[in-house]
Motif scaffolding. Structure first.
Motif, PDB file in Angstrom:
ATOM      1  N   ASN A  16       0.846  -1.188   0.000  1.00  0.00           N
ATOM      2  CA  ASN A  16       0.000   0.000   0.000  1.00  0.00           C
ATOM      3  C   ASN A  16       0.879   1.235   0.000  1.00  0.00           C
ATOM      4  N   TYR A  17       0.281   2.396  -0.084  1.00  0.00           N
ATOM      5  CA  TYR A  17       1.021   3.646  -0.197  1.00  0.00           C
ATOM      6  C   TYR A  17       1.860   3.946   1.042  1.00  0.00           C
ATOM      7  N   ALA A  18       1.406   3.495   2.203  1.00  0.00           N
ATOM      8  CA  ALA A  18       2.101   3.815   3.454  1.00  0.00           C
ATOM      9  C   ALA A  18       3.470   3.137   3.552  1.00  0.00           C
ATOM     10  N   ALA A  19       3.694   2.080   2.761  1.00  0.00           N
ATOM     11  CA  ALA A  19       4.972   1.366   2.801  1.00  0.00           C
ATOM     12  C   ALA A  19       6.127   2.284   2.455  1.00  0.00           C
ATOM     13  N   ASP A  20       5.899   3.241   1.583  1.00  0.00           N
ATOM     14  CA  ASP A  20       6.949   4.181   1.178  1.00  0.00           C
ATOM     15  C   ASP A  20       7.418   5.011   2.370  1.00  0.00           C
ATOM     16  N   GLY A  21       6.483   5.422   3.205  1.00  0.00           N
ATOM     17  CA  GLY A  21       6.831   6.188   4.404  1.00  0.00           C
ATOM     18  C   GLY A  21       7.624   5.352   5.384  1.00  0.00           C
ATOM     19  N   ILE A  22       7.265   4.058   5.520  1.00  0.00           N
ATOM     20  CA  ILE A  22       7.975   3.153   6.425  1.00  0.00           C
ATOM     21  C   ILE A  22       9.426   2.994   5.987  1.00  0.00           C
ATOM     22  N   PHE A  23       9.648   2.800   4.691  1.00  0.00           N
ATOM     23  CA  PHE A  23      11.010   2.644   4.188  1.00  0.00           C
ATOM     24  C   PHE A  23      11.805   3.932   4.317  1.00  0.00           C
ATOM     25  N   GLY A  24      11.115   5.066   4.202  1.00  0.00           N
ATOM     26  CA  GLY A  24      11.781   6.355   4.415  1.00  0.00           C
ATOM     27  C   GLY A  24      12.281   6.481   5.851  1.00  0.00           C
ATOM     28  N   ILE A  25      11.455   6.025   6.802  1.00  0.00           N
ATOM     29  CA  ILE A  25      11.827   6.054   8.223  1.00  0.00           C
ATOM     30  C   ILE A  25      13.000   5.113   8.479  1.00  0.00           C
ATOM     31  N   ILE A  26      12.950   3.909   7.900  1.00  0.00           N
ATOM     32  CA  ILE A  26      14.030   2.921   8.070  1.00  0.00           C
ATOM     33  C   ILE A  26      15.354   3.495   7.568  1.00  0.00           C
ATOM     34  N   ILE A  27      15.326   4.103   6.386  1.00  0.00           N
ATOM     35  CA  ILE A  27      16.530   4.702   5.803  1.00  0.00           C
ATOM     36  C   ILE A  27      17.090   5.778   6.731  1.00  0.00           C
ATOM     37  N   GLY A  28      16.196   6.630   7.239  1.00  0.00           N
ATOM     38  CA  GLY A  28      16.616   7.713   8.125  1.00  0.00           C
ATOM     39  C   GLY A  28      17.248   7.206   9.412  1.00  0.00           C
ATOM     40  N   ILE A  29      16.667   6.167  10.004  1.00  0.00           N
ATOM     41  CA  ILE A  29      17.196   5.606  11.254  1.00  0.00           C
ATOM     42  C   ILE A  29      18.575   4.990  11.032  1.00  0.00           C
ATOM     43  N   ILE A  30      18.747   4.271   9.922  1.00  0.00           N
ATOM     44  CA  ILE A  30      20.046   3.662   9.603  1.00  0.00           C
ATOM     45  C   ILE A  30      21.119   4.747   9.466  1.00  0.00           C
ATOM     46  N   ILE A  31      20.770   5.815   8.762  1.00  0.00           N
ATOM     47  CA  ILE A  31      21.709   6.933   8.568  1.00  0.00           C
ATOM     48  C   ILE A  31      22.068   7.562   9.910  1.00  0.00           C
ATOM     49  N   LEU A  32      21.050   7.791  10.756  1.00  0.00           N
ATOM     50  CA  LEU A  32      21.267   8.435  12.056  1.00  0.00           C
ATOM     51  C   LEU A  32      22.186   7.619  12.955  1.00  0.00           C
ATOM     52  N   ILE A  33      21.924   6.331  13.064  1.00  0.00           N
ATOM     53  CA  ILE A  33      22.714   5.468  13.952  1.00  0.00           C
ATOM     54  C   ILE A  33      24.179   5.452  13.548  1.00  0.00           C
ATOM     55  N   ASN A  34      24.440   5.237  12.263  1.00  0.00           N
ATOM     56  CA  ASN A  34      25.825   5.129  11.795  1.00  0.00           C
ATOM     57  C   ASN A  34      26.564   6.459  11.838  1.00  0.00           C
ATOM     58  N   SER A  35      25.874   7.552  11.532  1.00  0.00           N
ATOM     59  CA  SER A  35      26.529   8.862  11.571  1.00  0.00           C
ATOM     60  C   SER A  35      26.817   9.268  13.017  1.00  0.00           C
ATOM     61  N   ALA A  36      25.922   8.902  13.951  1.00  0.00           N
ATOM     62  CA  ALA A  36      26.121   9.235  15.363  1.00  0.00           C
ATOM     63  C   ALA A  36      27.388   8.578  15.900  1.00  0.00           C
ATOM     64  N   LYS A  37      27.649   7.332  15.485  1.00  0.00           N
ATOM     65  CA  LYS A  37      28.860   6.628  15.903  1.00  0.00           C
ATOM     66  C   LYS A  37      30.105   7.374  15.449  1.00  0.00           C
ATOM     67  N   SER A  38      30.088   7.842  14.213  1.00  0.00           N
ATOM     68  CA  SER A  38      31.235   8.564  13.655  1.00  0.00           C
ATOM     69  C   SER A  38      31.445   9.893  14.376  1.00  0.00           C
ATOM     70  N   VAL A  39      30.346  10.603  14.616  1.00  0.00           N
ATOM     71  CA  VAL A  39      30.426  11.907  15.287  1.00  0.00           C
ATOM     72  C   VAL A  39      31.007  11.762  16.687  1.00  0.00           C
ATOM     73  N   PHE A  40      30.524  10.797  17.460  1.00  0.00           N
ATOM     74  CA  PHE A  40      31.003  10.600  18.829  1.00  0.00           C
ATOM     75  C   PHE A  40      32.468  10.169  18.852  1.00  0.00           C
ATOM     76  N   GLU A  41      32.841   9.323  17.905  1.00  0.00           N
ATOM     77  CA  GLU A  41      34.225   8.842  17.841  1.00  0.00           C
ATOM     78  C   GLU A  41      35.194   9.983  17.560  1.00  0.00           C
ATOM     79  N   GLN A  42      34.863  10.824  16.591  1.00  0.00           N
ATOM     80  CA  GLN A  42      35.743  11.941  16.235  1.00  0.00           C
ATOM     81  C   GLN A  42      35.722  13.036  17.304  1.00  0.00           C
ATOM     82  N   ALA A  43      34.566  13.249  17.921  1.00  0.00           N
ATOM     83  CA  ALA A  43      34.469  14.243  18.995  1.00  0.00           C
ATOM     84  C   ALA A  43      35.343  13.827  20.177  1.00  0.00           C
ATOM     85  N   LYS A  44      35.330  12.545  20.492  1.00  0.00           N
ATOM     86  CA  LYS A  44      36.168  12.011  21.572  1.00  0.00           C
ATOM     87  C   LYS A  44      37.640  12.223  21.272  1.00  0.00           C
TER      88      LYS A  44
END
Length: 202
Positions: free
Chosen positions: A169-197
């Protein structure tokens, strides 16, 4: 390190901007949020490579010591991670909005092929960064390597969402958008914290 870094960063800018244009075209034409978020991610990658380019130019022109060069590269990696994190947050927000207010997505085999091809471009970019990192190890290269292979996975996810949206259904597109965003956030947060440290403790 400096001259090769400048060339690799310029290569990343050109490739990512090209991928951004292709995915933006597909995202707008098909009204696919997953593909659109992927295009925004590539725009963020373009700016990330631009930051890397400035960092390598600074290293090349300043003739600074090893310690200062490491700090410059760590700072560039920190900024790159921050840009990617903002991109991820944007994708999550937009995905939630699309999930609440779903719209029609126009699936096309031609569009799907275009997006699959962009995924393979990211794989090639990742290999180029790996080769460069082996010759001259740098946290900037490591950030770009992670980003490239992460983008490959994100693009594959976007293709899945693009395909399944016609099956579910149409809502699946929104779900995949959220999944993509969460994956990006988690991995970028690791990099940011590592370099900040590193920047704080160095």
């Amino acid at each position: 390190m400096g001259k090769r870094g400048v060339k690799i960063a310029a290569f990343g800018i050109l490739c990512n901007f090209f991928l951004f244009l292709v995915k933006l075209y597909v995202g707008i034409s098909s009204n696919s949020l997953a593909v659109y978020c992927d295009s925004v991610n590539n725009l963020g990658d373009t700016f990330s490579c631009l930051i890397a380019l400035f960092g390598f130019i600074f290293i090349l022109k300043s003739n600074s010591g090893t310690r200062k060069n490491k700090r410059v590269q760590a700072l560039c990696s920190f900024v790159i991670g921050s840009i990617v994190a903002v991109t991820g947050a944007y994708c999550v927000y937009t995905g939630l909005e699309r999930f609440i207010y779903p719209v029609l997505v126009s699936y096309s085999f031609k569009y799907a092929i275009l997006i699959v091809l962009t995924a393979f471009v990211k794989l090639v970019m990742g290999m180029v960064y790996i080769i460069s990192n082996r010759r001259s190890p740098s946290p900037v290269y490591k950030a770009l390597i992670l980003d490239s292979f992460l983008d490959f996975g994100i693009t594959v996810t976007a293709v899945m969402g693009f395909f399944l949206v016609q099956k579910i259904n149409y809502a699946a597109d929104g779900i995949f958008g959220i999944i993509i965003g969460i994956i990006i956030l988690i991995n970028s947060a690791k990099s940011v914290f590592e370099q900040a440290k590193f920047l704080i403790n160095d």
